[in-house]
Design an enzyme around this catalytic site. Structure first.
Site, PDB file in Angstrom:
ATOM      1  N   GLY A   1       4.346   3.767   2.715  1.00  0.00           N
ATOM      2  CA  GLY A   1       5.789   3.395   3.180  1.00  0.00           C
ATOM      3  C   GLY A   1       5.310   3.002   4.662  1.00  0.00           C
ATOM      4  O   GLY A   1       4.292   2.983   5.267  1.00  0.00           O
TER       5      GLY A   1
ATOM      6  N   ALA B   1      10.794  10.854   8.564  1.00  0.00           N
ATOM      7  CA  ALA B   1       9.624  11.037   7.125  1.00  0.00           C
ATOM      8  C   ALA B   1       9.851  12.205   6.554  1.00  0.00           C
ATOM      9  O   ALA B   1      10.010  12.574   5.276  1.00  0.00           O
ATOM     10  CB  ALA B   1       8.303  10.533   7.457  1.00  0.00           C
TER      11      ALA B   1
ATOM     12  N   ALA C   1       0.755  -1.281  -0.023  1.00  0.00           N
ATOM     13  CA  ALA C   1       0.083  -0.033   0.044  1.00  0.00           C
ATOM     14  C   ALA C   1       0.810   1.115  -0.106  1.00  0.00           C
ATOM     15  O   ALA C   1       2.166   1.161   0.712  1.00  0.00           O
ATOM     16  CB  ALA C   1      -1.021  -0.056   1.162  1.00  0.00           C
TER      17      ALA C   1
ATOM     18  N   HIS D   1      -1.416  34.592  24.038  1.00  0.00           N
ATOM     19  CA  HIS D   1      -1.644  34.122  25.291  1.00  0.00           C
ATOM     20  C   HIS D   1      -3.005  33.460  25.786  1.00  0.00           C
ATOM     21  O   HIS D   1      -3.965  34.069  25.430  1.00  0.00           O
ATOM     22  CB  HIS D   1      -1.433  35.338  26.522  1.00  0.00           C
ATOM     23  CG  HIS D   1      -1.728  34.990  28.020  1.00  0.00           C
ATOM     24  ND1 HIS D   1      -0.690  34.312  28.721  1.00  0.00           N
ATOM     25  CD2 HIS D   1      -2.633  35.412  28.842  1.00  0.00           C
ATOM     26  CE1 HIS D   1      -1.019  34.053  29.923  1.00  0.00           C
ATOM     27  NE2 HIS D   1      -2.158  34.994  30.036  1.00  0.00           N
TER      28      HIS D   1
END
Length: 463
Positions: A41, A318, A38, A442
């Site tokens: 990887g 990756a 597929a 903030h």
């Protein structure tokens, strides 16, 4: 057997390969990508994505379990349980959806995907063995992107109770006792997840401490978290062989001992899949470390043949492969491009998370810089407190005279999301005053970056 031609053939559809193919297709290069399994990887199928899914599920289960008896928030939950099989099904559904997404991107970019095993006949010819037969393709440029695989130990070959990270992501239930061989990021991410799912975890690490590539200040919060989870960490230890009860371990101080384990997870590294790239018939230079040698355009020693990703060496990440893949597509198109690895962020999805960009303080000093360091503890962060995540800090490393930022590091819950800001600052050559002068929202964890830069000039506000 049919024959075809293309401008670019990519062998391997992992992160580097599929990015390379998609970018090449977008540019207008006639592109073919070959993948036996597929698309996506290791990262998409048995690495980055499924591991983060398991980590998230483990975090949620642990949070609910914690709430059932000792929550400071006043939340009470009765006797939570987890069906790991359903968790794995959910993880697999995410993977399948992303697999389909990659295939859709191929179609959109005009890239032809061939499902099969690629065999390199020469630098311009690849034979692909598919379920329906064979196809030979002539290409003007060839990209090797075959990735890496878990590395086994001679005394702990994979099989039976000894598993790799691949099997660890698809267990039907949490092991009652899990031995993790290797205290790097893969072992600690999965070990932490299973500790939160209820496994008794023992980590075996040969070095003086876990995550030895980082300094002790960064790794200490992770060590403390493992201790709170009930995990045992054995440093200066060597895994010997499996036993009926579990695993024999040789500790530098105490000698051999046996630890209980019904699963032994080996995470001592990954091996580049160079032979799978079919390079035997190519005149490629191999480095002393066993990787394919490349130049600053990811070109190998053979004209027209490029290599990207894990087969080109560390870091095996990756996003490094993706950047290389995009670069090669540009190079093949005739554009001016060079590989620049000034700043490749590294993230450990442990508890708490770790993110580093650029140089650590010791590394900067070793390179001859006059180093200034500023640090902001998350214990002083209002946002971290509201997340029950006050463990950790944000740290800035700068050159004292110029204020140029050399490195940024942080450890804390969800702190990986600061990796982009860290990388942008370093890649753009920011100085401390550049970051200090930016108005930070903030309350956010990102305020810690500003405070760390303030601290370098002795101007910290909230500590």
């Amino acid at each position: 057997m049919s024959a075809g031609t293309c401008g670019l053939l990519v062998l391997g559809a992992g992160p580097g390969g599929y990015v390379c193919a998609i970018r090449a297709g977008q540019i207008g290069i006639d592109t073919v990508i070959v993948e036996e399994t597929a698309p996506g990887g290791t990262c998409l199928n048995v690495g980055c994505i499924p591991s983060k899914a398991l980590i998230h599920a483990a975090n949620e289960f642990h949070k609910i379990t914690h709430a059932s008896d000792q929550s400071a928030l006043g939340i009470k939950v009765a006797d939570p349980t987890i069906d790991l099989g359903k968790t794995v099904d959910w993880k697999d559904a995410i993977v399948r959806r992303l697999n389909g997404g990659v295939e859709g991107l191929f179609r959109k970019a005009g890239v032809r995907l061939i499902r099969g095993r690629g065999e390199i006949l020469d630098g311009k010819t690849v034979r692909v063995v598919t379920e329906d037969g064979e196809e030979t393709i002539q290409t003007e440029a060839l990209v090797l992107a075959t990735g890496s695989a878990p590395a086994a130990l001679p005394t702990l070959p994979f099989g039976g109770k000894v598993i790799s990270s691949t099997e660890a992501l698809s267990l039907a239930e949490p092991p009652s006792a899990l031995a993790v061989v290797g205290g790097g990021y893969i072992g600690l991410e999965l070990g932490t997840a299973y500790a939160k799912l209820g496994s008794r975890v023992t980590v075996i690490e040969a070095e003086e401490r876990i995550l030895p590539q980082y300094d002790a200040a960064i790794t200490r919060p992770v060590e403390q978290s493992l201790e709170r989870l009930g995990a045992t960490v054995l440093t200066r230890s060597k895994a010997l062989e499996p036993t009926k009860k579990g695993l024999r371990v040789d500790h530098a101080a105490d000698g051999p001992r046996e630890i209980e384990a019904d699963r032994i997870l080996v995470t001592t590294g990954r091996t580049p899949r160079i032979r799978e790239a079919g390079i035997d018939g190519l005149a490629l230079t191999i480095t002393q470390d066993g990787f394919i040698a490349i130049d600053d355009r990811c070109a190998t020693s053979m004209r027209g043949v490029y290599a990207i990703g894990d087969i080109t060496g560390d870091p095996m990440l990756a996003h490094k492969a993706m950047a290389q893949g995009e670069l090669v597509a540009e190079v093949v198109a005739g554009h001016r491009a060079r590989w620049d690895r000034t700043c490749i962020p590294a993230v450990c999805f442990t508890d708490p998370e770790i993110v580093t960009c650029g140089l650590l303080p010791d590394e900067a000093a070793e390179q001859g810089f006059d180093v200034a360091v500023g640090q902001f503890p998350l214990a002083a962060s209002g946002r971290a407190m509201t997340m029950e995540a006050a463990s950790g800090f944000v740290r800035a490393v700068a050159e004292r005279g110029t204020g140029r930022i050399l490195g940024l590091q942080a450890v804390g819950r969800d702190i990986s999301e600061l990796s982009t800001a860290f990388a942008v600052a370093i890649e753009m050559g920011a100085v401390v005053d550049d970051i200090s002068g930016v108005i930070h929202a903030h309350p956010t964890l990102g305020e810690g970056l500003q405070e760390a830069c303030f601290a370098i000039g002795g101007k910290a506000i909230h500590v």
